[in-house]
Write a protein that holds these residues in place. Structure first.
Motif, PDB file in Angstrom:
ATOM      1  N   ALA A 146       2.789  10.353  16.860  1.00  0.00           N
ATOM      2  CA  ALA A 146       2.861   9.324  15.774  1.00  0.00           C
ATOM      3  C   ALA A 146       3.046   8.424  15.796  1.00  0.00           C
ATOM      4  CB  ALA A 146       2.947  10.578  14.815  1.00  0.00           C
ATOM      5  N   ARG A 147       2.740   7.931  15.310  1.00  0.00           N
ATOM      6  CA  ARG A 147       3.282   5.783  14.916  1.00  0.00           C
ATOM      7  C   ARG A 147       3.555   5.736  13.163  1.00  0.00           C
ATOM      8  NH1 ARG A 147       2.519   0.544  18.405  1.00  0.00           N
ATOM      9  NH2 ARG A 147       4.077   1.864  19.723  1.00  0.00           N
ATOM     10  N   ASP A 148       4.631   5.604  12.769  1.00  0.00           N
ATOM     11  CA  ASP A 148       4.759   5.246  11.778  1.00  0.00           C
ATOM     12  C   ASP A 148       5.122   4.178  10.822  1.00  0.00           C
ATOM     13  OD1 ASP A 148       5.004   5.101   8.708  1.00  0.00           O
ATOM     14  OD2 ASP A 148       6.632   6.796   8.711  1.00  0.00           O
ATOM     15  N   VAL A 149       4.614   3.000  10.910  1.00  0.00           N
ATOM     16  CA  VAL A 149       4.864   1.475  10.654  1.00  0.00           C
ATOM     17  C   VAL A 149       4.484   0.647   9.245  1.00  0.00           C
ATOM     18  CG1 VAL A 149       2.862  -0.108  11.456  1.00  0.00           C
ATOM     19  CG2 VAL A 149       2.638   1.081  12.977  1.00  0.00           C
ATOM     20  N   ARG A 150       5.421  -0.671   9.396  1.00  0.00           N
ATOM     21  CA  ARG A 150       5.700  -0.813   8.852  1.00  0.00           C
ATOM     22  C   ARG A 150       6.184  -2.865   8.940  1.00  0.00           C
ATOM     23  NH1 ARG A 150       5.847   3.053   6.318  1.00  0.00           N
ATOM     24  NH2 ARG A 150       7.118   4.581   5.404  1.00  0.00           N
ATOM     25  N   HIS A 151       5.202  -3.494   7.976  1.00  0.00           N
ATOM     26  CA  HIS A 151       5.912  -5.332   8.148  1.00  0.00           C
ATOM     27  C   HIS A 151       6.648  -5.294   7.782  1.00  0.00           C
ATOM     28  CE1 HIS A 151       1.314  -5.161  10.019  1.00  0.00           C
ATOM     29  NE2 HIS A 151       2.217  -4.503  10.859  1.00  0.00           N
ATOM     30  N   LEU A 152       7.372  -5.946   8.576  1.00  0.00           N
ATOM     31  CA  LEU A 152       8.013  -6.772   8.337  1.00  0.00           C
ATOM     32  C   LEU A 152       7.334  -9.120   7.520  1.00  0.00           C
ATOM     33  CD1 LEU A 152      12.164  -6.599   9.846  1.00  0.00           C
ATOM     34  CD2 LEU A 152      10.673  -4.895   7.867  1.00  0.00           C
ATOM     35  N   VAL A 153       7.698  -9.153   6.437  1.00  0.00           N
ATOM     36  CA  VAL A 153       7.033 -10.648   6.213  1.00  0.00           C
ATOM     37  C   VAL A 153       7.277 -11.277   5.108  1.00  0.00           C
ATOM     38  CG1 VAL A 153       4.889  -8.920   5.555  1.00  0.00           C
ATOM     39  CG2 VAL A 153       6.030  -9.327   3.815  1.00  0.00           C
ATOM     40  N   ASP A 154       7.417 -12.684   4.844  1.00  0.00           N
ATOM     41  CA  ASP A 154       7.541 -13.695   4.574  1.00  0.00           C
ATOM     42  C   ASP A 154       7.625 -13.128   2.972  1.00  0.00           C
ATOM     43  OD1 ASP A 154       5.594 -14.999   4.971  1.00  0.00           O
ATOM     44  OD2 ASP A 154       5.985 -16.727   6.660  1.00  0.00           O
ATOM     45  N   GLU A 155       8.051 -14.634   1.838  1.00  0.00           N
ATOM     46  CA  GLU A 155       7.711 -15.208   1.071  1.00  0.00           C
ATOM     47  C   GLU A 155       6.199 -15.231   0.790  1.00  0.00           C
ATOM     48  OE1 GLU A 155      10.341 -18.458  -0.270  1.00  0.00           O
ATOM     49  OE2 GLU A 155      11.923 -16.896  -0.844  1.00  0.00           O
ATOM     50  N   ALA A 156       5.393 -15.324   1.731  1.00  0.00           N
ATOM     51  CA  ALA A 156       3.957 -16.237   1.486  1.00  0.00           C
ATOM     52  C   ALA A 156       2.938 -14.779   2.258  1.00  0.00           C
ATOM     53  CB  ALA A 156       3.840 -17.216   2.750  1.00  0.00           C
ATOM     54  N   GLY A 157       4.243 -13.991   2.705  1.00  0.00           N
ATOM     55  CA  GLY A 157       2.983 -12.750   2.941  1.00  0.00           C
ATOM     56  C   GLY A 157       2.618 -12.935   3.990  1.00  0.00           C
ATOM     57  N   GLY A 158       3.588 -13.933   4.990  1.00  0.00           N
ATOM     58  CA  GLY A 158       3.264 -14.136   6.640  1.00  0.00           C
ATOM     59  C   GLY A 158       4.019 -12.982   7.522  1.00  0.00           C
ATOM     60  N   LEU A 159       3.362 -12.288   8.246  1.00  0.00           N
ATOM     61  CA  LEU A 159       4.096 -10.950   8.882  1.00  0.00           C
ATOM     62  C   LEU A 159       5.405 -11.992   9.929  1.00  0.00           C
ATOM     63  CD1 LEU A 159       4.268  -8.500  10.297  1.00  0.00           C
ATOM     64  CD2 LEU A 159       2.500  -8.733  12.165  1.00  0.00           C
ATOM     65  N   LEU A 160       6.512 -11.430   9.960  1.00  0.00           N
ATOM     66  CA  LEU A 160       7.543 -12.019  10.243  1.00  0.00           C
ATOM     67  C   LEU A 160       7.813 -11.146  11.866  1.00  0.00           C
ATOM     68  CD1 LEU A 160       9.759 -12.424   8.040  1.00  0.00           C
ATOM     69  CD2 LEU A 160       8.575 -13.986   9.478  1.00  0.00           C
ATOM     70  N   ALA A 161       7.215  -9.547  11.509  1.00  0.00           N
ATOM     71  CA  ALA A 161       7.733  -8.689  13.066  1.00  0.00           C
ATOM     72  C   ALA A 161       6.747  -6.708  12.873  1.00  0.00           C
ATOM     73  CB  ALA A 161       9.122  -8.583  13.006  1.00  0.00           C
ATOM     74  N   GLU A 162       7.036  -6.702  12.803  1.00  0.00           N
ATOM     75  CA  GLU A 162       6.491  -5.060  13.176  1.00  0.00           C
ATOM     76  C   GLU A 162       7.440  -3.623  13.445  1.00  0.00           C
ATOM     77  OE1 GLU A 162       2.825  -3.183  13.734  1.00  0.00           O
ATOM     78  OE2 GLU A 162       3.143  -1.993  15.006  1.00  0.00           O
ATOM     79  N   VAL A 163       7.464  -2.965  13.008  1.00  0.00           N
ATOM     80  CA  VAL A 163       8.433  -2.526  12.941  1.00  0.00           C
ATOM     81  C   VAL A 163       8.499  -0.413  12.583  1.00  0.00           C
ATOM     82  CG1 VAL A 163      11.058  -1.144  12.001  1.00  0.00           C
ATOM     83  CG2 VAL A 163      10.790  -3.361  12.455  1.00  0.00           C
ATOM     84  N   SER A 164       8.660  -0.031  14.204  1.00  0.00           N
ATOM     85  CA  SER A 164       7.668   1.343  13.849  1.00  0.00           C
ATOM     86  C   SER A 164       8.635   2.643  14.689  1.00  0.00           C
ATOM     87  CB  SER A 164       6.672   1.761  14.577  1.00  0.00           C
ATOM     88  OG  SER A 164       6.931   1.369  15.984  1.00  0.00           O
ATOM     89  N   VAL A 165       8.125   3.764  13.697  1.00  0.00           N
ATOM     90  CA  VAL A 165       8.950   4.895  14.502  1.00  0.00           C
ATOM     91  C   VAL A 165       7.850   5.990  15.125  1.00  0.00           C
ATOM     92  CG1 VAL A 165      10.738   6.903  13.688  1.00  0.00           C
ATOM     93  CG2 VAL A 165      11.214   4.870  12.881  1.00  0.00           C
ATOM     94  N   ASP A 166       8.087   5.388  16.384  1.00  0.00           N
ATOM     95  CA  ASP A 166       7.315   6.942  17.161  1.00  0.00           C
ATOM     96  C   ASP A 166       7.595   8.038  17.658  1.00  0.00           C
ATOM     97  OD1 ASP A 166       6.100   4.182  17.170  1.00  0.00           O
ATOM     98  OD2 ASP A 166       6.483   3.788  19.178  1.00  0.00           O
ATOM     99  N   ARG A 167       7.255   9.185  17.660  1.00  0.00           N
ATOM    100  CA  ARG A 167       7.276  10.280  17.791  1.00  0.00           C
ATOM    101  C   ARG A 167       6.784  10.950  19.144  1.00  0.00           C
ATOM    102  NH1 ARG A 167       7.808  10.543  11.746  1.00  0.00           N
ATOM    103  NH2 ARG A 167      10.121  11.287  11.307  1.00  0.00           N
ATOM    104  N   VAL A 168       6.897  10.985  20.337  1.00  0.00           N
ATOM    105  CA  VAL A 168       6.029  10.776  21.459  1.00  0.00           C
ATOM    106  C   VAL A 168       5.528  11.868  22.111  1.00  0.00           C
ATOM    107  CG1 VAL A 168       6.135   9.478  23.482  1.00  0.00           C
ATOM    108  CG2 VAL A 168       7.326   8.190  21.601  1.00  0.00           C
ATOM    109  N   ARG A 169       5.545  12.920  22.113  1.00  0.00           N
ATOM    110  CA  ARG A 169       4.919  13.931  23.271  1.00  0.00           C
ATOM    111  C   ARG A 169       4.410  13.435  24.700  1.00  0.00           C
ATOM    112  NH1 ARG A 169       5.389  19.154  23.239  1.00  0.00           N
ATOM    113  NH2 ARG A 169       3.900  20.603  25.167  1.00  0.00           N
ATOM    114  N   ALA A 170       5.004  13.686  25.765  1.00  0.00           N
ATOM    115  CA  ALA A 170       5.096  13.609  27.237  1.00  0.00           C
ATOM    116  C   ALA A 170       4.382  14.441  28.445  1.00  0.00           C
ATOM    117  CB  ALA A 170       5.451  12.588  27.687  1.00  0.00           C
ATOM    118  N   GLU A 171       3.536  14.154  28.977  1.00  0.00           N
ATOM    119  CA  GLU A 171       2.578  15.234  29.530  1.00  0.00           C
ATOM    120  C   GLU A 171       2.844  14.664  30.673  1.00  0.00           C
ATOM    121  OE1 GLU A 171      -1.226  18.050  29.974  1.00  0.00           O
ATOM    122  OE2 GLU A 171      -1.373  16.998  28.775  1.00  0.00           O
TER     123      GLU A 171
END
Length: 504
Positions: A121-146
């Motif tokens: 389950a990936r909760d995503v936020r975008h860090l953007v500059d003054e013009a709305g341009g994407l600088l980076a994507e930050v996410s918190v991932d809750r992972v279940r591995a099988e």
């Protein structure tokens, strides 16, 4: 359709119940104007590998993923720490053919099977500059591995990812990390989700006894060099298939270094075993050379045309050169990929593995490193001396051209032998490497002139058949003859200086 993008990201540890709301205010990072909520994505990925995890051992990841904006097949190839090239293909039921080729040097003929399933389950936020341009994507991932094969059980964890926007400045990630560290967030101990999943769901590794290292012998040193060149071939294979700049040249150099090592250090590795391997390496270098030689010739002839004044340009010379280069490139690229997909190449890789696993060491392999390697290097330099002096003594013409070419090949071999010797012999070997590079450059200029003249004759013949003016090809041919004459004239003095400086 297969596409590639450069992925630059960093992973961080997070508490099991952490969320983006628990992160520090990232608008306080220099350059960030806003943090934009992009919602939660449900991702379901199945990772493929060989049964003995050859891809994971090489830090390659191959997965089929659904969910999110980039559902499909992904192959991640390591570039450097935190940097990978991600190759993407559309969803399908089986591993795409292009991907099986890209991992073939690692997987060999082993089947690719599902090893781990990751649901996130990936909760995503975008860090953007003054013009709305994407600088980076930050996410918190809750992972279940099988675990699906090669182990058992499941594992769960939460992690933070920060991925740089395409074309972004990697220094921006340093700014984000500084903010995260101040909030107590630390880098992840795992390089990837797959690595962590394999570690937490696999069988416990077998404990091995600690063995005291034996003294380094000449055999150890030579085998380490052979292993490094084998690894270079394997690692460059995907880049050659993807037509990455200079990858073909890099793989060809690795094959040359291997051949040179087997020939130069025959006092250490038994040539009755390595000679057949040399033959196969020569074959591979020849196949790689079709593409590389085309690149060198095209660059040389294009530069020569750029150097001509307009008054000496007659007819569609540039267009014919482009068409000639494209036709050669198209054919050679298809042929090269077919070679890498063929059984002969795979057999060569298997043979190199076997040679390293059971090396054909001779008596001198047990000698002190300096003694055995100095003897081999002295022998190479003596042979080179004879070849160069023979070339100098011949009159200009086809005979000298061939003698210079043989001297050039021997110069490369001596250079590679000296590179291997440098950690052992120090400055004398370093000096020889420098001298061999200089000599190789001079002799290479001569050989490139010979090859360029052959290409110009071919181009002129095509132009004549099409009713075009051949004047410019003649001008370029004459200039190439002059460049070869200059190289021949410089050879005696250059060689005398090299011979006087080296005591091998």
């Amino acid at each position: 359709m297969v596409e590639t993008k450069r992925e630059i990201e960093r992973k961080y540890e997070a508490d099991a119940d952490a969320g983006l709301s628990d992160l520090p205010d990232l608008t306080r990072v220099s350059g960030v104007s806003a943090v934009v909520d992009k919602g939660v994505a449900e991702l379901d990925a199945t990772y493929y590998d060989t049964a003995d995890q050859r891809l994971a051992a090489a830090s390659l990841t191959l997965r089929r993923r659904t969910g999110g904006h980039d559902a499909g097949w992904h192959l991640k190839l390591p570039v450097s720490d935190g940097v990978r090239d991600e190759v993407h293909a559309p969803l399908s039921d089986t591993v795409p053919h292009a991907f099986t080729g890209l991992v073939r040097s690692r997987a060999r003929d082993a089947e690719l099977v599902p090893v781990v399933r990751l649901r996130s389950a990936r909760d995503v936020r975008h860090l953007v500059d003054e013009a709305g341009g994407l600088l980076a994507e930050v996410s918190v991932d809750r992972v279940r591995a099988e675990r699906l094969s090669g182990g058992h059980g499941t594992a769960e964890w939460t992690e933070i990812e920060v991925e740089l926007a395409d074309g972004g400045d990697p220094a921006f990630l340093d700014k984000v990390e500084k903010k995260l560290r101040k909030a107590g967030v630390s880098r992840s101990r795992s390089t990837s989700k797959l690595a962590r999943a394999l570690g937490e769901t696999g069988r416990k590794p077998r404990t091995e006894a600690v063995v005291k290292a034996a003294p380094v012998t000449a055999g150890d040193h030579v085998l380490a060099y052979v292993r490094a060149q084998r690894d270079a071939i394997v690692e460059l294979d995907p880049a050659v298939r993807r037509d990455v700049h200079d990858a073909v040249h890099g793989m060809r150099v690795a094959t040359r270094r291997l051949r040179s090592t087997f020939r130069s250090y025959g006092n250490i590795l038994d040539r009755t075993v390595t000679d057949p391997v040399q033959d196969e390496l020569k074959w591979l270098a020849g196949e790689l050379g079709i593409d590389r030689d085309r690149e060198v010739l095209t660059e040389r002839l294009t530069a020569a045309l750029d150097d001509l004044p307009g008054t000496l340009l007659a007819g569609p010379v540039r267009g014919r050169l482009r068409a000639w280069a494209h036709a050669r490139r198209s054919g050679s690229r298809r042929r090269l990929v077919a070679v890498l997909d063929g059984g002969r190449y795979l057999d060569l890789l298997v043979t190199l593995d076997a040679l390293l696993a059971t090396p054909p060491l001779r008596g001198a392999a047990a000698d002190t490193t300096e003694k055995a390697i100095t003897k081999a290097l002295r022998k190479d330099f003596a042979k080179l001396s004879g070849l160069v002096e023979e070339a100098i003594g011949l009159p200009s013409g086809e005979g000298r051209d061939l003698a210079v070419h043989e001297s050039r090949k021997k110069t490369k071999r001596t250079r590679y032998a000296a590179e291997l010797a440098t950690p052992v012999l120090g400055e004398p070997a370093k000096s020889l490497v420098r001298d061999m590079k200089a000599l190789q450059s001079l002799l290479g200029e001569h050989q490139d002139s010979v090859m360029a003249r052959e290409a110009l004759r071919d181009l002129a013949s095509q132009a004549h058949a099409a009713g075009e003016n051949g004047f410019t090809y003649g001008v370029l041919y004459g200039r190439e003859e002059l460049r070869a004459t200059y190289a021949e004239a410089a050879l005696p003095e250059t060689w005398q200086s090299i011979h006087n400086e080296n005591t091998f």
